[in-house]
Structure formats: structure tokens, C-alpha cells
Design a protein around this motif. Structure first.
Motif, short mmCIF file in Angstrom:
data_model
loop_
_atom_site.label_atom_id
_atom_site.label_comp_id
_atom_site.label_asym_id
_atom_site.label_seq_id
_atom_site.Cartn_x
_atom_site.Cartn_y
_atom_site.Cartn_z
N LEU A 57 -10.15 -7.79 -5.41
CA LEU A 57 -9.72 -6.96 -6.53
C LEU A 57 -9.70 -5.48 -6.16
N GLU A 58 -10.71 -5.04 -5.42
CA GLU A 58 -10.76 -3.64 -4.99
C GLU A 58 -9.55 -3.32 -4.11
N ILE A 59 -9.21 -4.22 -3.20
CA ILE A 59 -8.06 -3.99 -2.31
C ILE A 59 -6.77 -3.93 -3.13
N LEU A 60 -6.62 -4.87 -4.07
CA LEU A 60 -5.41 -4.87 -4.89
C LEU A 60 -5.33 -3.62 -5.76
N ASN A 61 -6.45 -3.19 -6.30
CA ASN A 61 -6.46 -1.97 -7.10
C ASN A 61 -6.10 -0.75 -6.27
N GLU A 62 -6.61 -0.68 -5.05
CA GLU A 62 -6.30 0.44 -4.16
C GLU A 62 -4.81 0.49 -3.83
N ARG A 63 -4.19 -0.65 -3.73
CA ARG A 63 -2.76 -0.72 -3.40
C ARG A 63 -1.90 -0.47 -4.64
N GLY A 64 -2.53 -0.45 -5.80
CA GLY A 64 -1.78 -0.21 -7.02
C GLY A 64 -1.07 -1.45 -7.55
N GLU A 65 -1.47 -2.60 -7.06
CA GLU A 65 -0.80 -3.83 -7.49
C GLU A 65 -1.37 -4.38 -8.79
N ILE A 66 -2.55 -3.93 -9.17
CA ILE A 66 -3.17 -4.34 -10.43
C ILE A 66 -3.61 -3.09 -11.15
N ARG A 67 -3.34 -3.04 -12.42
CA ARG A 67 -3.75 -1.87 -13.20
C ARG A 67 -4.67 -2.28 -14.31
#
Length: 67
Positions: A57-67
Motif C-alpha cells: 500500500l505504501e508503494i502504491l500510495n507513493e506512485r499515486g496509484e491509490i488515493r
């Protein structure tokens, strides 16, 4: 990793069953120790799975794929 532990959901359910059995208190010392050891294995498995999910989740949040 223990091959008898299939996934987070089954590990969590088994851990809950172990806790209930131990709370009932109708166990020999040997049975209680075996359940405790299994509980520790299951707890570690669940903790590791939760950490993996948190990292994803942290990786996805950093990439902006999850808000």
C-alpha cells in the motif's frame, strides 16, 4: 514458512480457535504448550502478511496509484 498455513484468513481463524480452546482451560500442560507453539507460528505468519500488505500500500500510495 510453515506449509500447513495456507493464507491469512485461515491462519487468523485457526488462531481464534486456539485462543478459545486455551481460554476454556481444559487442557493438559502438553496440549497447552502445543497450542501455544502453533499460535505463535500463526501469529508470526499473520503479522508478516500484514506487513507485506502495508508495504504494498505504501508503494502504491507513493506512485499515486491509490488515493
Amino acid at each position: 514458512m510453515d506449509p500447513t498455513i495456507k493464507d491469512f484468513e485461515s491462519a487468523s481463524a485457526e488462531l481464534e480457535t486456539i485462543v478459545k480452546k486455551m481460554e476454556e482451560g481444559d487442557l493438559s500442560l502438553e496440549q497447552a504448550m502445543e497450542l501455544y507453539e502453533r499460535g505463535v507460528q500463526l501469529s508470526r505468519f499473520c503479522h508478516a502478511k500484514l506487513e507485506q500488505a502495508e508495504r504494498r500500500l505504501e508503494i502504491l500510495n507513493e506512485r499515486g496509484e491509490i488515493r
